[in-house]
Scaffold this motif. Structure first.
Motif, PDB file in Angstrom:
ATOM      1  N   GLU A  87       0.836  -1.203   0.000  1.00 35.09           N
ATOM      2  CA  GLU A  87       0.000   0.000   0.000  1.00 35.09           C
ATOM      3  C   GLU A  87       0.869   1.251   0.000  1.00 35.09           C
ATOM      4  OE1 GLU A  87      -3.422   2.218   2.716  1.00 35.09           O
ATOM      5  OE2 GLU A  87      -2.703   0.219   3.278  1.00 35.09           O
ATOM      6  N   TRP A 111      -8.145  -1.966   0.608  1.00 39.90           N
ATOM      7  CA  TRP A 111      -7.998  -2.008  -0.842  1.00 39.90           C
ATOM      8  C   TRP A 111      -9.196  -2.662  -1.515  1.00 39.90           C
ATOM      9  CZ3 TRP A 111      -7.518  -6.453  -3.858  1.00 39.90           C
ATOM     10  CH2 TRP A 111      -7.487  -7.654  -3.134  1.00 39.90           C
ATOM     11  N   THR A 130     -12.266  -2.004  -1.212  1.00 42.62           N
ATOM     12  CA  THR A 130     -13.233  -0.995  -1.638  1.00 42.62           C
ATOM     13  C   THR A 130     -13.015  -0.670  -3.108  1.00 42.62           C
ATOM     14  OG1 THR A 130     -13.186  -0.068   0.579  1.00 42.62           O
ATOM     15  CG2 THR A 130     -14.085   1.329  -1.162  1.00 42.62           C
ATOM     16  N   VAL A 131     -11.756  -0.682  -3.528  1.00 38.41           N
ATOM     17  CA  VAL A 131     -11.421  -0.382  -4.914  1.00 38.41           C
ATOM     18  C   VAL A 131     -11.394  -1.656  -5.759  1.00 38.41           C
ATOM     19  CG1 VAL A 131      -9.642   0.610  -6.420  1.00 38.41           C
ATOM     20  CG2 VAL A 131     -10.087   1.616  -4.181  1.00 38.41           C
ATOM     21  N   TRP A 149      -4.369  -1.311  -7.877  1.00 35.75           N
ATOM     22  CA  TRP A 149      -5.670  -0.702  -7.661  1.00 35.75           C
ATOM     23  C   TRP A 149      -5.399   0.692  -7.129  1.00 35.75           C
ATOM     24  CZ3 TRP A 149      -4.095  -5.462  -6.060  1.00 35.75           C
ATOM     25  CH2 TRP A 149      -4.754  -6.557  -6.606  1.00 35.75           C
ATOM     26  N   ARG A 150      -6.172   1.667  -7.592  1.00 35.50           N
ATOM     27  CA  ARG A 150      -5.900   3.052  -7.225  1.00 35.50           C
ATOM     28  C   ARG A 150      -7.188   3.777  -6.881  1.00 35.50           C
ATOM     29  NH1 ARG A 150      -1.864   7.074 -10.384  1.00 35.50           N
ATOM     30  NH2 ARG A 150      -2.269   8.913  -9.130  1.00 35.50           N
ATOM     31  N   THR A 151      -7.084   4.604  -5.855  1.00 37.23           N
ATOM     32  CA  THR A 151      -8.148   5.527  -5.516  1.00 37.23           C
ATOM     33  C   THR A 151      -7.504   6.907  -5.424  1.00 37.23           C
ATOM     34  OG1 THR A 151      -9.948   5.975  -3.960  1.00 37.23           O
ATOM     35  CG2 THR A 151      -7.904   5.141  -3.028  1.00 37.23           C
ATOM     36  N   HIS A 152      -8.240   7.924  -5.047  1.00 35.49           N
ATOM     37  CA  HIS A 152      -7.697   9.287  -5.132  1.00 35.49           C
ATOM     38  C   HIS A 152      -6.403   9.491  -4.346  1.00 35.49           C
ATOM     39  CE1 HIS A 152     -10.050   9.591  -1.428  1.00 35.49           C
ATOM     40  NE2 HIS A 152      -9.358  10.669  -1.133  1.00 35.49           N
ATOM     41  N   ARG A 192      -4.651   6.695  -2.590  1.00 36.00           N
ATOM     42  CA  ARG A 192      -4.023   5.419  -2.257  1.00 36.00           C
ATOM     43  C   ARG A 192      -3.752   4.598  -3.519  1.00 36.00           C
ATOM     44  NH1 ARG A 192      -2.961   7.062   2.125  1.00 36.00           N
ATOM     45  NH2 ARG A 192      -3.398   6.145   4.147  1.00 36.00           N
TER      46      ARG A 192
END
Length: 197
Positions: free
Chosen positions: A104, A125, A127-128, A146-149, A151
């Motif tokens: 992460e 993770w 959630t994404v 996997w990517r979010t805004h 993370r």
């Protein structure tokens, strides 16, 4: 419950055939570092390393002082490694497979900042990645991300050198072993360890 390392560093000052002596060095300073445990001894080997010295048991000629360090029946995975073997480790070698843990990162203005590794119970993770995502990194190809805004989670493969880079206590132990080997010989310095979970 986690796993901790115990044991000691032994030397054979008079060479082969002479008794081993416990060096005045405690392993208490070594942190709970599963990548090091896995690489060196095959214990908690989430990173998938080919261990240097796993499952050897206690040496038959272990010093009585070292044997006196064992306090409980709950200890396991007794093994040992000579400095001669550690001196031959290629620190550029990568693990044969990807890490079981998903790495992460926090996305910052200066670039990704490593946060940690998600164990089987790490769920942030998902959630994404989706509820059906497998929690084992080794079930995905290397580089899967996997990517979010803010993370990034990524499947990665570790090298032997990654272990030393993040563990100054292990580097210091190896420096001590190297210095002793210069005086007594590579085969006359060894680390004897066991684990407690």
């Amino acid at each position: 419950m986690g796993t901790d390392i115990a044991g000691g560093l032994e030397i054979r000052p008079s060479g082969p055939g002479s008794p081993w002596l416990l060096a005045d060095l405690s392993l208490d300073a070594l942190p709970r570092h599963y990548d090091a445990f896995g690489l060196l001894f095959g214990v908690r080997n989430y990173a998938g390393f080919a261990p240097v010295a796993s499952g050897r048991g206690l040496p038959e000629d272990a010093s009585s002082d070292l044997l006196g360090l064992q306090l409980t029946d709950g200890e396991h995975d007794h093994t040992w490694v000579a400095w001669a073997e550690l001196a031959r480790v290629d620190w550029t070698t990568q693990a044969p497979r990807v890490d079981d843990r998903i790495h992460e990162y926090e996305l910052t203005g200066e670039g990704p900042r490593f946060v940690g590794k998600s164990a089987r119970h790490g769920n942030a993770w998902r959630t994404v990645a989706g509820e059906d995502a497998d929690p084992r990194g080794s079930s995905y190809p290397e580089g899967t991300a996997w990517r979010t805004h803010d993370r990034l989670w990524r499947v990665e493969r570790l090298s032997h050198g990654d272990v030393l880079r993040v563990d100054p206590q292990l580097r210091a132990l190896f420096d001590t072993m190297r210095n002793l080997a210069e005086r007594h010989g590579d085969d006359n310095v060894r680390l004897v360890v066991w684990f407690d979970s």
